[in-house]
Design an enzyme around this catalytic site. Structure first.
Site, PDB file in Angstrom:
ATOM      1  N   GLY A 177      11.097   2.009  68.326  1.00  0.00           N
ATOM      2  CA  GLY A 177      10.074   2.217  67.316  1.00  0.00           C
ATOM      3  C   GLY A 177      10.755   2.598  66.011  1.00  0.00           C
ATOM      4  O   GLY A 177      10.104   2.889  65.010  1.00  0.00           O
ATOM      5  N   THR A 178      12.079   2.551  66.029  1.00  0.00           N
ATOM      6  CA  THR A 178      12.872   2.962  64.869  1.00  0.00           C
ATOM      7  C   THR A 178      12.494   2.187  63.624  1.00  0.00           C
ATOM      8  O   THR A 178      12.202   2.770  62.575  1.00  0.00           O
ATOM      9  CB  THR A 178      14.371   2.728  65.151  1.00  0.00           C
ATOM     10  OG1 THR A 178      14.672   3.156  66.459  1.00  0.00           O
ATOM     11  CG2 THR A 178      15.233   3.441  64.131  1.00  0.00           C
ATOM     12  N   HIS A 211      20.220   7.613  66.734  1.00  0.00           N
ATOM     13  CA  HIS A 211      19.645   7.545  68.078  1.00  0.00           C
ATOM     14  C   HIS A 211      20.231   8.624  68.961  1.00  0.00           C
ATOM     15  O   HIS A 211      20.112   8.570  70.176  1.00  0.00           O
ATOM     16  CB  HIS A 211      19.914   6.179  68.702  1.00  0.00           C
ATOM     17  CG  HIS A 211      19.382   5.041  67.903  1.00  0.00           C
ATOM     18  ND1 HIS A 211      18.067   4.926  67.569  1.00  0.00           N
ATOM     19  CD2 HIS A 211      20.001   3.979  67.371  1.00  0.00           C
ATOM     20  CE1 HIS A 211      17.899   3.832  66.855  1.00  0.00           C
ATOM     21  NE2 HIS A 211      19.049   3.239  66.715  1.00  0.00           N
ATOM     22  N   MET A 246       5.139  -6.893  59.882  1.00  0.00           N
ATOM     23  CA  MET A 246       6.580  -6.629  59.931  1.00  0.00           C
ATOM     24  C   MET A 246       7.344  -7.762  60.604  1.00  0.00           C
ATOM     25  O   MET A 246       8.508  -7.995  60.304  1.00  0.00           O
ATOM     26  CB  MET A 246       6.843  -5.288  60.620  1.00  0.00           C
ATOM     27  CG  MET A 246       6.508  -4.109  59.710  1.00  0.00           C
ATOM     28  SD  MET A 246       6.809  -2.496  60.459  1.00  0.00           S
ATOM     29  CE  MET A 246       8.548  -2.581  60.858  1.00  0.00           C
TER      30      MET A 246
HETATM   31  N1  LIG Z   1       5.183  -2.483  63.433  1.00  0.00           N
HETATM   32  C1  LIG Z   1       5.470  -2.454  64.742  1.00  0.00           C
HETATM   33  N2  LIG Z   1       4.489  -2.271  65.637  1.00  0.00           N
HETATM   34  C2  LIG Z   1       4.743  -2.237  66.961  1.00  0.00           C
HETATM   35  N3  LIG Z   1       5.988  -2.386  67.483  1.00  0.00           N
HETATM   36  C3  LIG Z   1       7.008  -2.573  66.620  1.00  0.00           C
HETATM   37  C4  LIG Z   1       6.805  -2.603  65.220  1.00  0.00           C
HETATM   38  N4  LIG Z   1       8.027  -2.800  64.632  1.00  0.00           N
HETATM   39  C5  LIG Z   1       8.912  -2.906  65.635  1.00  0.00           C
HETATM   40  N5  LIG Z   1       8.308  -2.781  66.816  1.00  0.00           N
HETATM   41  C6  LIG Z   1       8.888  -2.904  68.159  1.00  0.00           C
HETATM   42  O1  LIG Z   1       9.898  -1.917  68.371  1.00  0.00           O
HETATM   43  C7  LIG Z   1      10.861  -2.450  69.302  1.00  0.00           C
HETATM   44  C8  LIG Z   1      12.224  -2.411  68.660  1.00  0.00           C
HETATM   45  O2  LIG Z   1      12.616  -1.062  68.618  1.00  0.00           O
HETATM   46  P1  LIG Z   1      13.557  -0.493  67.474  1.00  0.00           P
HETATM   47  O3  LIG Z   1      13.016  -0.839  66.141  1.00  0.00           O
HETATM   48  O4  LIG Z   1      13.756   0.946  67.756  1.00  0.00           O
HETATM   49  O5  LIG Z   1      14.908  -1.260  67.702  1.00  0.00           O
HETATM   50  S1  LIG Z   1      16.254  -0.899  66.937  1.00  0.00           S
HETATM   51  O6  LIG Z   1      16.567   0.473  67.242  1.00  0.00           O
HETATM   52  O7  LIG Z   1      16.057  -1.019  65.514  1.00  0.00           O
HETATM   53  O8  LIG Z   1      17.238  -1.845  67.475  1.00  0.00           O
HETATM   54  C9  LIG Z   1      10.413  -3.865  69.613  1.00  0.00           C
HETATM   55  O9  LIG Z   1       9.568  -3.761  70.749  1.00  0.00           O
HETATM   56  P2  LIG Z   1       9.257  -4.994  71.748  1.00  0.00           P
HETATM   57  O10 LIG Z   1       8.543  -6.034  70.952  1.00  0.00           O
HETATM   58  O11 LIG Z   1       8.392  -4.417  72.808  1.00  0.00           O
HETATM   59  O12 LIG Z   1      10.567  -5.462  72.281  1.00  0.00           O
HETATM   60  C10 LIG Z   1       9.635  -4.206  68.354  1.00  0.00           C
HETATM   61  O13 LIG Z   1       8.746  -5.297  68.495  1.00  0.00           O
END
Ligand SMILES: Nc1ncnc2c1ncn2[C@@H]1O[C@H](COP(=O)(O)OS(=O)(=O)O)[C@@H](OP(=O)(O)O)[C@H]1O
Length: 315
Positions: A70-71, A128, A252
């Site tokens: 969710g980063t 992280h 996004m």
């Molecule tokens: N706006 C929004 N809404 C809902 N979900 C979102 C959003 N932005 C990023 N994501 C989902 O977050 C997952 C990626 O996690 P991270 O962003 O922590 O990855 S990283 O740390 O930057 O590599 C990845 O999850 P999954 O799709 O389940 O794989 C992304 O799709």
């Protein structure tokens, strides 16, 4: 001294360490960190996320730190809040370049710590790291942390696909193999259980806003409002609505500043799995077998015993 970070493409990673970086007394001091081996520690963000701030005279905060899964989402939310909902300002750079990732170091690029040290306060940083690996000065300076936790099963699924498409990480193997790897904690940034427990247990002793990915999906406006308050800001209703809209998964995913489309294919191969993959709650049900689910629930019960945290597994 610059941090070292060794990774071999798609092969077991050797070691990682962060070394002391000189800082002014009123900024965060990065103490030496020794991560024994990436086999057992953390390499990647995956299950939750934190933002941190340290106090700066006269300002609401000096640092934000982002962590785990969710980063990207919370980074964009925080940046939108900082920019008072100005979309154009948030387009100034790709998301990875907006907030230094403090444990990141791949010479000859400047490390996350080096970038952080050049920034004026208040700073927004990303990490992280689990609580025990965070430089002590983050606690000593009463930094603010924003941590977003995601349920373990969806984390496992998301992280599996991320590791498949990430060409600088070891191959995750089959889903069945990865299931065991995840449970044993031999994944980037270590055990999901330890990470979440660590942040959950210290949340009331420090300035930690503990958010849940599932809550953010269910009621983004309410959760974003919490972040606004935590940052000591106040925004008009229309700006808040704009932020909700602009930080939706759909927006996004289309946004080249957040969807990682600018990262070369030899690093992130989005033809294998897109970085913005599904962004849903409950995708684990499309991956876990009944037997895996039962086994995971039992392991979860044991490892999280005594912890009063409740995750939503489907919306
Ligand atoms: N706006 C929004 N809404 C809902 N979900 C979102 C959003 N932005 C990023 N994501 C989902 O977050 C997952 C990626 O996690 P991270 O962003 O922590 O990855 S990283 O740390 O930057 O590599 C990845 O999850 P999954 O799709 O389940 O794989 C992304 O799709």
């Amino acid at each position: 001294m610059a941090p070292t970070y060794h990774t071999d493409t798609k092969s077991p990673t050797k070691s990682v360490s962060l070394l002391k970086v000189p800082c002014a007394s009123d900024t965060v001091v990065f103490e030496p960190l020794q991560l024994p081996s990436l086999e057992n520690t953390a390499l990647l963000p995956w299950n939750a996320l934190s933002v941190l701030t340290d106090p700066w005279p006269g300002l609401w905060a000096a640092n934000f730190q982002l962590e785990l899964e969710g980063t990207t989402w919370i980074q964009e939310i925080v940046d939108m809040i900082e920019q008072n909902g100005d979309v154009a300002k948030c387009q100034r750079a790709i998301i990875q370049h907006r907030h230094p990732f403090i444990e990141w170091a791949r010479p000859p690029q400047p490390s996350g710590v080096e970038k952080a040290n050049t920034m004026p306060s208040p700073r927004t940083l990303r990490t992280h790291l689990p609580t025990q690996l965070l430089p002590p000065s983050f606690w000593e300076n009463n930094c603010k942390f924003l941590y977003v936790a995601r349920n373990a099963k969806d984390c496992m699924v998301s992280y599996y696909h991320f590791q498949r498409m990430n060409q600088v990480l070891p191959d995750p193997g089959t889903w069945e193999e990865y299931f065991e790897t995840f449970i044993s904690g031999k994944v980037g940034w270590g055990s999901w259980f330890d990470h979440v427990k660590g942040w959950w247990e210290i949340k009331d002793r420090y300035q930690v806003l503990f958010l849940f990915y599932e809550d953010m999906k269910r009621d983004p406006k309410c959760e974003i409002q919490k972040v606004v308050q935590f940052m000591g800001k106040s925004l008009d209703e229309t700006v808040l609505d704009e932020i909700v809209q602009e930080t939706s998964f759909e927006k996004m995913k289309e946004n080249p500043m957040t969807n990682r489309s600018t990262v070369p294919k030899f690093i992130l191969d989005q033809s294998i799995s897109p970085f913005m993959r599904k962004g849903t709650v409950g995708d684990w049900k499309n991956h876990f077998t009944v037997a895996q689910n039962e086994r995971f629930d039992e392991i979860y019960r044991q490892k999280m015993e005594g912890i009063s945290i409740n995750f939503c597994m489907e919306l």
